[in-house]
Design a protein around this motif. Structure first.
Motif, mmCIF file in Angstrom:
data_model
loop_
_atom_site.group_PDB
_atom_site.id
_atom_site.type_symbol
_atom_site.label_atom_id
_atom_site.label_comp_id
_atom_site.label_asym_id
_atom_site.label_seq_id
_atom_site.Cartn_x
_atom_site.Cartn_y
_atom_site.Cartn_z
ATOM 1 N N THR A 413 0.842 -1.217 0.000
ATOM 2 C CA THR A 413 0.000 0.000 0.000
ATOM 3 C C THR A 413 0.871 1.259 0.000
ATOM 4 O OG1 THR A 413 -0.118 0.228 2.410
ATOM 5 C CG2 THR A 413 -1.799 -1.177 1.387
ATOM 6 N N GLY A 414 2.185 1.070 0.191
ATOM 7 C CA GLY A 414 3.106 2.209 0.337
ATOM 8 C C GLY A 414 2.897 3.365 -0.622
ATOM 9 N N PRO A 415 2.908 3.102 -1.944
ATOM 10 C CA PRO A 415 2.784 4.236 -2.877
ATOM 11 C C PRO A 415 1.533 5.079 -2.602
ATOM 12 C CG PRO A 415 3.402 2.219 -4.037
ATOM 13 C CD PRO A 415 3.131 1.827 -2.618
ATOM 14 N N VAL A 416 0.412 4.412 -2.259
ATOM 15 C CA VAL A 416 -0.826 5.163 -1.990
ATOM 16 C C VAL A 416 -0.811 5.736 -0.568
ATOM 17 C CG1 VAL A 416 -3.346 4.950 -1.812
ATOM 18 C CG2 VAL A 416 -2.109 3.644 -3.535
ATOM 19 N N ALA A 417 -0.431 4.915 0.393
ATOM 20 C CA ALA A 417 -0.507 5.333 1.797
ATOM 21 C C ALA A 417 0.518 6.409 2.135
ATOM 22 C CB ALA A 417 -0.310 4.118 2.708
ATOM 23 N N LEU A 418 1.686 6.332 1.494
ATOM 24 C CA LEU A 418 2.761 7.284 1.836
ATOM 25 C C LEU A 418 2.949 8.359 0.768
ATOM 26 C CD1 LEU A 418 5.426 4.634 2.968
ATOM 27 C CD2 LEU A 418 3.772 5.843 4.406
ATOM 28 N N GLY A 419 2.621 8.011 -0.459
ATOM 29 C CA GLY A 419 2.785 8.976 -1.558
ATOM 30 C C GLY A 419 4.241 9.337 -1.790
ATOM 31 N N GLY A 420 5.157 8.399 -1.591
ATOM 32 C CA GLY A 420 6.591 8.665 -1.779
ATOM 33 C C GLY A 420 7.344 8.303 -0.513
ATOM 34 N N LYS A 421 8.577 8.798 -0.400
ATOM 35 C CA LYS A 421 9.348 8.495 0.816
ATOM 36 C C LYS A 421 8.840 9.379 1.954
ATOM 37 C CE LYS A 421 13.483 6.558 -0.975
ATOM 38 N NZ LYS A 421 14.914 6.487 -0.929
ATOM 39 N N TRP A 422 8.605 8.739 3.095
ATOM 40 C CA TRP A 422 7.944 9.511 4.149
ATOM 41 C C TRP A 422 8.824 10.570 4.810
ATOM 42 C CZ3 TRP A 422 10.122 8.380 8.864
ATOM 43 C CH2 TRP A 422 10.523 7.061 9.152
ATOM 44 N N ASP A 423 10.131 10.393 4.777
ATOM 45 C CA ASP A 423 10.989 11.410 5.426
ATOM 46 C C ASP A 423 10.895 12.754 4.700
ATOM 47 O OD1 ASP A 423 12.267 10.175 3.237
ATOM 48 O OD2 ASP A 423 14.186 11.042 3.863
ATOM 49 N N GLU A 424 10.566 12.681 3.383
ATOM 50 C CA GLU A 424 10.507 13.928 2.609
ATOM 51 C C GLU A 424 9.299 14.787 2.981
ATOM 52 O OE1 GLU A 424 10.702 12.543 -1.414
ATOM 53 O OE2 GLU A 424 12.745 11.780 -1.132
ATOM 54 N N LYS A 425 8.345 14.178 3.670
ATOM 55 C CA LYS A 425 7.133 14.944 4.051
ATOM 56 C C LYS A 425 7.248 15.493 5.475
ATOM 57 C CE LYS A 425 4.411 13.257 0.633
ATOM 58 N NZ LYS A 425 3.756 12.243 0.028
ATOM 59 N N MET A 426 8.406 15.254 6.100
ATOM 60 C CA MET A 426 8.531 15.695 7.491
ATOM 61 C C MET A 426 9.709 16.642 7.679
ATOM 62 S SD MET A 426 7.677 12.029 8.787
ATOM 63 C CE MET A 426 6.725 11.929 10.208
ATOM 64 N N GLU A 427 9.652 17.428 8.757
ATOM 65 C CA GLU A 427 10.691 18.416 9.011
ATOM 66 C C GLU A 427 12.012 17.720 9.359
ATOM 67 O OE1 GLU A 427 7.709 18.416 10.055
ATOM 68 O OE2 GLU A 427 6.827 20.366 9.630
ATOM 69 N N PRO A 428 13.152 18.286 8.898
ATOM 70 C CA PRO A 428 14.470 17.693 9.228
ATOM 71 C C PRO A 428 14.658 17.514 10.737
ATOM 72 C CG PRO A 428 14.699 19.450 7.615
ATOM 73 C CD PRO A 428 13.262 19.438 8.008
ATOM 74 N N ALA A 429 14.130 18.454 11.543
ATOM 75 C CA ALA A 429 14.303 18.343 13.004
ATOM 76 C C ALA A 429 13.699 17.039 13.515
ATOM 77 C CB ALA A 429 13.630 19.535 13.692
ATOM 78 N N PHE A 430 12.556 16.681 12.951
ATOM 79 C CA PHE A 430 11.883 15.453 13.385
ATOM 80 C C PHE A 430 12.699 14.232 12.955
ATOM 81 C CE2 PHE A 430 8.812 11.994 13.031
ATOM 82 C CZ PHE A 430 8.151 12.086 14.244
#
Ligand SMILES: Nc1ncnc2c1ncn2[C@@H]1O[C@H](COP(=O)(O)OP(=O)(O)OP(=O)(O)O)[C@@H](O)[C@H]1O
Length: 515
Positions: A413-430
């Motif tokens: 389900t990754g491509p639909v559930a995440l829409g790509g690599k998940w680290d790219e959707k989050m702040e570097p600090a996180f």
């Protein structure tokens, strides 16, 4: 246990007595005087009354009527109207129904009621409505009825007086462009009255929040929608099919909080014994635009027809008054052709998941009312986070090397559930923060769920800056991930439904199966 059994027997007996009392008091069904006085006692204790101007139960002289009219004028602030038996009917109209039905304000034994005045020719409709109300109104999401009165021309049902319908509420709080189209069909005078009524409702509920800034239904909207589902679960448990579920037949009242109740049971039908459907000869029909295709095509009616109407109604609530099958004139044709457009709810994947199932043209494939009640569309943030945490714990047990079906399907389900690599959707600090503890695969659903689970469990140990970033638990935290991965939750939910639904640790999320 014994208490429960005794309670159930007494409840069943009380219902039977109420029903019999109503049947005996139908005009033309004369009972003996003793029976009548016994009935009066039963009715009094039940706080529900049936009388007829011609019957022997409540005979009022003109003098009495004058006096009570005067008293009621005082009670009702000097409103004009007249007295019929125990009921004072004012001339103040709440709304018009179909077939000459008018709903008026009234007072029944000191309590404000809505008086549904039906022409005598439709006594059979009134009769059915009362029978169904007798059977079902002991539930917070079904409108209560207090009594029935007759005169030569009309039947008067005294119902719990609600403030407005769900339709009114949505019209008031949605933006006006859509309402203008809707209102074009109303005659000028009726429209002025209608607008005045909406204005007065707006004064009663000045600042309701039905939609969040992101277009999602607010907690209040979700509560009202869930009320409708609870009412439907109750009806279906009693074997009653509503058959005319639509926003106009859901009434709104302020109790401790705002509450929605099902009304207008005039064409509802009760299934007998283990019958599961009403055949072609079932009388009465629902309203144009809200009926299931099988209702429109063959008149075959099972409980599923209500679930189809519910799908339209939920869409209507979420989209500020729009309909999945288009404008009012084209709806029935589109329903029969199965031409729906769910585009307006696409930003809420939980809504698409539920509504598309409710609108399935095959009635057998629609979910049951009880399943709808437990659908994640109605879950709180706390429950969503708890579900994802339990899922993470469950899949950590799976061996990565053996590549179990559960794990394989979840990761697919990754491509639909995440829409790509998940680290790219989050702040570097996180990402820096989580990197201190262990390594994660940024294309893995399982790993993202683990991050969510770990940070939730250790929320209080997180640096202040990271806590502010992910927001407070549960709403802020849920929203942080849901806004970045809108489809994650429903994709995980679907996989869990498929592989883990029967497992002990997930029972609390699928209660419909244990109830
Ligand atoms: N108990 C009530 N409290 C307040 N308003 C009510 C009540 N019952 C009905 N109304 C108002 O009157 C309208 C018409 O009532 P109802 O739907 O019961 O009549 P009807 O003749 O069955 O209408 P239809 O056939 O169009 O559904 C409702 O949409 C609502 O606005």
């Amino acid at each position: 246990m014994i208490g429960l059994v005794v309670g159930l027997i007494v409840k069943g007996y009380t219902l039977a007595v109420k029903e019999q009392a109503f049947l005996n008091e139908q005009p033309g069904n004369s009972g003996s005087k003793t029976a009548s006085s016994k009935r009066k006692k039963i009715q009094k204790s039940e706080d529900k009354h049936v009388s007829s101007e011609n019957g022997d139960a409540y005979v009022h002289t003109d003098g009495d009527n004058q006096m009570s009219l005067h008293l009621n004028k005082l009670v009702d602030g000097g409103t004009d109207g007249r007295r019929i038996g125990k009921l004072f009917v004012s001339n103040t109209e709440i709304a018009k129904g179909s077939n000459g039905t008018i709903v008026l304000e009234g007072i029944y034994e000191g309590r404000p009621v809505a008086v549904k005045r039906l022409v005598q020719a439709h006594n059979d409709v009134a009769f059915k409505e009362i029978q169904n109300l007798i059977a079902s109104d002991q539930h917070p999401n079904i409108v209560r009825w207090y009594g029935v009165e007759y005169d030569q021309d009309f039947v008067y049902l005294s119902l719990e007086r609600c403030t407005c319908s769900l339709d009114d509420l949505i019209q008031i709080y949605s933006d006006c462009s859509q309402n203008q189209v809707f209102n074009k069909n109303k005659a000028a005078r009726a429209m002025i009255e209608y607008k005045a009524r909406l204005e007065s409702v707006k004064n009663i509920f000045p600042d309701l929040n039905l939609w969040k800034a992101n277009g999602h239904p607010s907690p209040l909207s979700l509560k009202l929608m869930r009320d409708v589902v609870s009412g439907l679960v109750h009806l279906h448990e009693l074997g009653i099919i509503h058959r005319d579920l639509k926003p106009q037949n859901v009434l709104i009242i302020k109790e401790r909080s705002l509450c929605a109740k099902l009304s207008d049971m005039g064409i509802s039908k009760r299934l007998v014994g283990d019958m599961s459907s009403l055949g072609h000869h079932a009388t009465g029909c629902g309203s144009s635009g809200w009926q299931a295709p099988e209702q429109l095509l063959h008149g075959r009616q099972t409980r599923s027809v209500d679930l189809f109407s519910l799908g339209c109604l939920l869409f209507f609530c979420i989209t500020r008054g729009r309909h999945p099958f288009g404008d009012s004139l084209e709806r029935d044709i589109n329903i029969v052709k199965n031409q729906m457009d769910l585009f307006l709810v696409e930003h809420i994947p939980e809504a698409v998941h539920l509504i598309s199932r409710l609108l399935n043209p095959d009635p057998e494939l629609r979910p049951k009312a009880m399943e709808v009640l437990h659908h994640p569309l109605f879950w709180t943030s706390e429950m969503r986070l708890s579900f994802l945490r339990d899922t993470s714990d469950r899949i950590e047990l799976e061996d990565r090397e053996t590549n179990s079906d559960l794990l394989k399907v979840l990761e697919s389900t990754g491509p639909v559930a995440l829409g790509g690599k998940w680290d790219e959707k989050m702040e570097p600090a996180f990402i820096n923060n989580i990197g201190r503890y262990r390594r994660y695969k940024f294309d893995s659903v399982r790993d993202l769920l683990r991050v969510m689970r770990n940070k939730l469990n250790h929320y209080r140990e997180l640096p202040k800056g990271i806590q502010e970033l992910v927001g407070p638990v549960p709403e802020g935290y849920d929203c942080y991930f849901a806004s970045r991965f809108p489809r994650l939750f429903i994709e995980v939910y679907k996989v869990v439904c498929r592989y883990c639904m029967e497992e002990e640790s997930f029972q609390k999320y699928f209660k419909s199966n244990v109830d």
